[in-house]
Design a protein around this motif. Structure first.
Motif, mmCIF file in Angstrom:
data_model
loop_
_atom_site.group_PDB
_atom_site.id
_atom_site.type_symbol
_atom_site.label_atom_id
_atom_site.label_comp_id
_atom_site.label_asym_id
_atom_site.label_seq_id
_atom_site.Cartn_x
_atom_site.Cartn_y
_atom_site.Cartn_z
ATOM 1 N N ALA A 276 0.496 -21.535 -25.928
ATOM 2 C CA ALA A 276 -0.021 -21.597 -24.457
ATOM 3 C C ALA A 276 1.078 -20.827 -23.646
ATOM 4 C CB ALA A 276 0.040 -23.225 -24.056
ATOM 5 N N MET A 277 2.358 -20.821 -23.785
ATOM 6 C CA MET A 277 3.352 -20.148 -23.011
ATOM 7 C C MET A 277 3.057 -18.516 -23.171
ATOM 8 S SD MET A 277 6.627 -22.269 -23.479
ATOM 9 C CE MET A 277 6.849 -23.943 -23.163
ATOM 10 N N TRP A 278 2.609 -17.935 -24.471
ATOM 11 C CA TRP A 278 2.514 -16.728 -24.880
ATOM 12 C C TRP A 278 0.992 -16.362 -24.087
ATOM 13 C CZ3 TRP A 278 0.298 -14.851 -30.212
ATOM 14 C CH2 TRP A 278 0.232 -13.258 -30.106
ATOM 15 N N LEU A 279 -0.053 -17.076 -24.561
ATOM 16 C CA LEU A 279 -1.378 -16.593 -24.148
ATOM 17 C C LEU A 279 -1.572 -16.582 -22.711
ATOM 18 C CD1 LEU A 279 -3.408 -18.177 -27.089
ATOM 19 C CD2 LEU A 279 -2.722 -16.026 -26.832
ATOM 20 N N ILE A 280 -1.124 -17.845 -22.022
ATOM 21 C CA ILE A 280 -1.464 -18.008 -20.501
ATOM 22 C C ILE A 280 -0.314 -16.876 -19.761
ATOM 23 C CG2 ILE A 280 -0.910 -19.367 -18.451
ATOM 24 C CD1 ILE A 280 -1.885 -21.667 -20.140
ATOM 25 N N GLY A 281 0.759 -16.816 -20.406
ATOM 26 C CA GLY A 281 1.916 -16.086 -19.702
ATOM 27 C C GLY A 281 1.404 -14.369 -19.635
#
Length: 288
Positions: free
Chosen positions: A227-232
């Motif tokens: 989530a941190m990677w994809l959303i970020g």
């Protein structure tokens, strides 16, 4: 002589009962030695077994230790949700209504009740950034795919050591048949988008052969890092659903939401087994 300790087995992230990832939870774990915990985790042979203990931090409601068949983890997502469910069901009362604070080796983890789901706030990454090319090539070989099929690769490690690779489609993710010997001690998450019309936005798989778990059923820690990677990186919206466990006959659904800088990872939790576990009395300090 044996000591009877309260025990629950909780299904986590399942779209319905028996379709998620089970975690074994020993509720009355005070006095158990490290070796007893490790031996019991090997005996359950689940991806994770947890042990509920009194907190040492005044801000926490309870302390949690998390074991795989291969050793202890500082943090893991589905055991966090399942253990919080077991703690609440066993009569635990949080210091703050509607908020549960777990203490574990990775620090304090906050959980909240979201209707009939529990969600935890993803802990900070301990390692992030692009994965070096030689490791990406090794991952591609272990997944038995061409290097060109990997669109991007990133460290998303919040404790268990995850690195993640992005493929083009959910079908490519589901078609993977990894070489676990080649993968070795790498903890590899794979993600790709679903086509429009699927109830989930992404398909996820997580491989951890070095911990005795060739493929995890549904993985909270991996999904938190993803989530941190994809959303970020603007590869995912602020709120989405990930499917995991499909290749193993499960229907995991991980509900992800980014709110005010925090990444909430939620899912259904259901106690499937409730009762006691009989531990040798001499394995529990202070009991006979």
């Amino acid at each position: 002589m044996t000591a009877e300790l309260r025990f629950a087995q909780v299904d986590v992230f399942g779209a319905s009962a028996l379709l998620g990832n089970p975690v074994a939870v020993v509720v009355d774990a005070e006095g158990l030695s490290d070796e007893t915990m490790a031996r019991f985790a090997r005996w359950t042979n689940l991806s994770e077994t947890t042990f509920l203990l009194a907190p040492t931090n005044d801000a926490a409601d309870y302390r949690l230790r998390i074991f795989t068949p291969g050793g202890e983890l500082p943090f893991a997502g589905h055991p966090t949700l399942g253990s919080a469910h077991a703690w609440l069901e066993a009569g635990g009362v949080p210091k703050t209504e509607g908020v549960v604070v777990q203490e574990c080796a990775a620090g304090l983890v906050e959980l909240r009740v979201e209707g009939d789901r529990l969600a935890f706030a993803g802990p900070p990454l301990v390692r992030s950034g692009e994965v070096d090319e030689s490791t990406v090539e090794r991952v591609a070989r272990s997944l038995r795919i061409p290097r060109s099929d990997v669109l991007a690769a990133e460290w998303v490690d919040n404790g268990p050591g995850w690195l993640a690779v992005l493929l083009r489609s959910a079908d490519e993710v589901l078609a993977l048949r990894p070489d676990f010997v080649s993968m070795g001690d790498l903890h590899v998450g794979v993600v790709a988008p679903h086509t429009t019309g699927h109830e989930a936005d992404f398909e996820v798989r997580g491989f951890v052969p070095g911990l005795g778990i060739p493929e995890d059923l549904v993985t909270g820690s991996l999904n938190a890092g993803l989530a941190m990677w994809l959303i970020g990186s603007d590869r995912a919206p602020q709120k989405y659903v990930a499917a995991q466990g499909t290749a193993l006959g499960r229907a995991g659904r991980v509900h992800v939401q980014h709110v005010d800088g925090r990444y909430w990872i939620g899912g259904q939790t259901r106690a499937i087994v409730r009762g006691t576990v009989a531990m040798p009395a001499d394995a529990v300090t202070g009991r006979s």
